[in-house]
Design a protein around this motif. Structure first.
Motif, PDB file in Angstrom:
ATOM      1  N   ASN A   5      50.162  27.603  43.527  1.00  0.00           N
ATOM      2  CA  ASN A   5      51.435  28.131  44.443  1.00  0.00           C
ATOM      3  C   ASN A   5      52.798  28.557  43.395  1.00  0.00           C
ATOM      4  N   VAL A  34      45.927  38.913  51.863  1.00  0.00           N
ATOM      5  CA  VAL A  34      45.872  37.204  52.685  1.00  0.00           C
ATOM      6  C   VAL A  34      44.240  36.710  51.934  1.00  0.00           C
ATOM      7  N   ALA A  35      43.099  37.388  51.767  1.00  0.00           N
ATOM      8  CA  ALA A  35      42.308  36.786  51.237  1.00  0.00           C
ATOM      9  C   ALA A  35      42.631  36.430  49.480  1.00  0.00           C
ATOM     10  N   LEU A  37      44.891  35.935  48.187  1.00  0.00           N
ATOM     11  CA  LEU A  37      45.864  34.626  48.158  1.00  0.00           C
ATOM     12  C   LEU A  37      45.480  33.835  47.954  1.00  0.00           C
ATOM     13  N   GLU A  38      44.667  33.458  49.519  1.00  0.00           N
ATOM     14  CA  GLU A  38      43.527  32.318  49.674  1.00  0.00           C
ATOM     15  C   GLU A  38      43.100  32.241  48.468  1.00  0.00           C
ATOM     16  N   SER A  39      41.993  32.680  48.053  1.00  0.00           N
ATOM     17  CA  SER A  39      41.515  32.833  46.282  1.00  0.00           C
ATOM     18  C   SER A  39      41.707  32.292  45.736  1.00  0.00           C
ATOM     19  N   VAL A  41      44.769  30.954  45.119  1.00  0.00           N
ATOM     20  CA  VAL A  41      45.288  29.156  45.612  1.00  0.00           C
ATOM     21  C   VAL A  41      44.499  28.481  45.164  1.00  0.00           C
ATOM     22  N   GLU A  42      43.321  28.712  45.736  1.00  0.00           N
ATOM     23  CA  GLU A  42      42.124  27.510  45.409  1.00  0.00           C
ATOM     24  C   GLU A  42      41.402  27.876  43.423  1.00  0.00           C
ATOM     25  N   SER A 136      41.502  38.602  42.137  1.00  0.00           N
ATOM     26  CA  SER A 136      41.646  37.954  43.425  1.00  0.00           C
ATOM     27  C   SER A 136      43.348  37.961  44.035  1.00  0.00           C
ATOM     28  N   ALA A 140      45.853  40.770  45.980  1.00  0.00           N
ATOM     29  CA  ALA A 140      46.622  39.727  46.771  1.00  0.00           C
ATOM     30  C   ALA A 140      47.782  40.913  46.294  1.00  0.00           C
TER      31      ALA A 140
END
Lengths: 429, 246
Positions: A5, A34-35, A37-39, A41-42, A136, A140
């Protein structure tokens, strides 16, 4: 330890465009960001503890706090003229990831639209976001790039040249570039992406290629980063039936580079040819991970990566070929050939064949050798000085990588760059 | 003129050449004969500057200039040529570009301008005609896929292109049929002149019927044990080397 993050916050801070972006951007861009960022972060950044990064430690990139440049570029024609390509019908120039209208050129061509992503072009609706890591991050934070659409049954004769230049600045600058190349049924084109990286730059690029039925794309990546440059790229090519993808990658710079090239052969009777050349020296690092996914039956794939590895440089080649159960009558051939010029140079090469169909022809081969000492002696006995003899032999070894390059002007450019680079390699021996 | 004085040389610590003396004056052709393992090919490689051999004593002098300790390319530029017993294949380098690069490298080292392209091509065609070589050999990769005889003709093509002052031909006759032997000899004889000399290394008298030597030397166990005129070759053919080795 920086959390994922925190890395993202840092990218957001440095990224003015992103802050303004989401609200007025097209839905596909928002969704992709969005996708991404999510990936991320993971997943976070990859490290050498991940199998796919085992031989390529990206620490020099992941430990740096990168800033972005959204400023108007002050780069002038004289600074980029040497990177222009003779025979280009269209040349789009990006400086530090930002489109530079003044330096770009090219008249409109029938049957093709080509424009920077910032013009809010539409892209294919079935773009799949990446599943983590640098790709990713690219989803982003992509700044700009090019969207190319070639209409069905249109054949573009000249070269479409996308030039990405990073400029020296006080801060460590990253650029995230995203390209889309879509060829309609029976369309044909040649696209060259060239990357000129300066010290303390990081270029993270991703190209989405889509070939409809019977389309033919000749796709080049020319990487020319300087010693302290960093380059990470991913190309994903989706091929429909009867299409041909011809990929040529040339690693003729001096920096750190990692490329992922993924080809999905989704329709019958598809053909792909992947060709790569690297000439490395000093503490340079070049990693090519390729993956050919034979989804449909009756497809043919050819792959030849070659290089000369010198100094204390390190080269990685990982060639995955996946032949799915349905992909009967697949014909696949992969080869990776290397010459090590010094004791301290290193090559880690690995073919990775996964075959689930039973009626297939799949071959692979790897060689790592030294320059032929007898041949070198023979040339010298005829009066050819050592450095020149070395260059003759290394040139003879690599030049077949130009055989499949259709455009003569492009071939001439590569030939000149290769000879320059081989002279450099010979000097340090 | 080539002068070899009291030459001693080892390979991996084993002495091969043990006090060899030899002088080849300008304009002469000398032959070296001798049994297997006597050191004939080693001598040729040492003169040309092969790094596998260690010279422990002695001198090799070409026209007053000492060759030992200099690079192979410098020896070539000084006018030395070695015709290889086993010519090397070089994939990816065409014969044409090899010959032109070699010639121009030598000219550069000698302080001359690069050869005019038209002159080069004219000479090349003429020399290939002498050697009865098909023009396609110009564009083929050096020695790649050549038969044994074609490789030897190609060595002589290099000889005629480079026109050295001193040519050493290491078993150029091995693997040649009678016709090829005649052609190769014709090539060598075509470059004879008062200021060029030649050292022919061979097992058999046969070659010396075509390339007639002024002097024949017998090399046994790293030394010249006997020298004589061309009749020595035919004597050896009859009697063999056994007597001399005793």
């Amino acid at each position: 330890m920086t959390t994922n993050n925190e890395i993202i916050s840092n990218y957001k801070r440095g990224h003015l465009l992103y802050g303004q972006g989401p609200n007025n951007e097209l839905p596909w861009k928002k969704a992709l960001r969005v996708a991404g960022l999510e990936s991320f972060v993971e997943s976070g950044y990859p490290s050498h503890k991940d199998e796919a990064w085992r031989y390529s430690n990206p620490k020099r990139i992941t430990s740096t706090s990168w800033s972005h440049s959204d400023a108007e570029s002050s780069v002038t024609e004289t600074e980029i003229v040497q990177h222009r390509l003779e025979g280009a019908v269209t040349e789009l120039v990006f400086i530090d990831g930002n489109f530079c209208d003044d330096l770009s050129r090219g008249a409109s061509i029938a049957g093709i639209t080509i424009e920077p992503i910032s013009k809010n072009s539409e892209v294919p609706s079935d773009i799949v976001p990446s599943s983590g890591g640098f790709a990713s991050l690219n989803d982003a934070f992509f700044q700009n790039g090019v969207v190319i659409n070639v209409l069905e049954n249109h054949e573009i004769d000249g070269i479409i040249h996308l030039m990405f230049v990073s400029t020296d600045s006080d801060s460590e600058t990253a650029s995230h570039i995203k390209n889309f190349v879509t060829l309609g049924e029976g369309a044909a084109a040649t696209v060259v992406e060239s990357y000129v990286g300066c010290n303390n730059s990081f270029c993270n690029t991703k190209s989405h290629l889509t070939l409809a039925k019977g389309a033919a794309l000749e796709h080049h990546i020319l990487e020319l980063g300087s010693k302290e440059s960093h380059w990470v790229g991913e190309t994903i090519c989706n091929q429909d039936r009867d299409s041909a993808y011809d990929s040529h990658t040339f690693w003729l710079g001096e920096g750190w580079a990692r490329n992922n090239l993924v080809v999905k052969m989704n329709g019958v009777e598809g053909f792909c040819n992947l060709s790569g050349l690297y000439l490395t020296d000093n503490r340079q690092h070049v990693d090519n991970h390729t993956e050919i996914d034979h989804v449909a039956p009756h497809c043919t794939s050819r792959e030849l990566y070659k290089g000369v590895v010198s100094g204390k440089s390190r080269v990685v080649f990982n060639g995955r070929v996946l032949v799915r159960r349905e992909a009967q009558r697949t014909d696949s051939d992969q080869a990776n050939h290397n010459i090590l010029l010094t004791r301290d140079a290193e090559i880690d090469t690995k073919p990775e064949l996964e075959i689930y169909a039973d009626d297939v022809k799949c071959a692979h081969g790897t060689t790592i050798g030294q320059l032929d000492a007898q041949a070198l002696h023979y040339l010298r006995v005829r009066g050819i000085p050592k450095a020149m003899a070395l260059e003759m032999l290394t040139t003879a070894f690599v030049m077949e990588q130009l055989d499949g390059v259709e455009h003569e002007s492009l071939k001439a450019r590569y030939s000149a760059l290769i000879s320059e680079r081989l002279t450099e390699l010979g000097k340090s021996l | 003129m080539l002068e070899i004085k009291n030459l001693h040389a080892n390979i991996e610590g084993t002495p091969i050449i043990k006090g060899l003396n030899l002088t080849v004056p300008d304009g002469e052709i000398h032959a070296i004969m001798g049994p297997n393992g006597a050191g004939k090919s080693t001598l040729a490689q040492i003169i040309a500057g092969h790094s596998d051999y260690e010279v422990t004593e002695g001198e090799v002098i070409l026209d007053g200039v000492s060759l030992l300790g200099t690079e192979p390319e410098d020896r070539a530029a000084a006018g030395l040529f070695l015709g290889f017993q086993y010519p090397v294949e070089i994939p990816g380098v065409t014969n044409f570009s090899f010959l032109k690069t070699a010639l121009n490298s030598q000219r550069k080292q000698q302080g001359q301008d690069e050869i005019d392209s038209v002159d080069f091509f004219t000479d090349l065609k003429k020399n290939m005609a002498i050697l009865e070589m098909d023009p396609s050999f110009r564009g083929r990769f050096v020695n790649v896929g050549f038969s044994g005889g074609e490789k030897k003709r190609n060595e002589i093509l290099q000889l005629l292109t480079l026109m050295p002052k001193m040519a050493i031909l290491d078993e150029t006759d091995s693997g040649l049929d009678i016709d090829a032997l005649r052609v190769v000899s014709k090539g060598v004889n075509s470059m004879r002149s008062p200021d060029r000399s030649c050292l022919v290394i061979t097992h058999y008298q046969r070659l010396l019927d075509y390339i007639v030597p002024d002097v024949v030397h017998v090399l046994v166990d790293g030394k010249i044990v006997q020298s004589g005129d061309k009749t020595l070759a035919s004597k050896l053919e009859k009697s063999g080397y056994t007597e001399l080795q005793a």
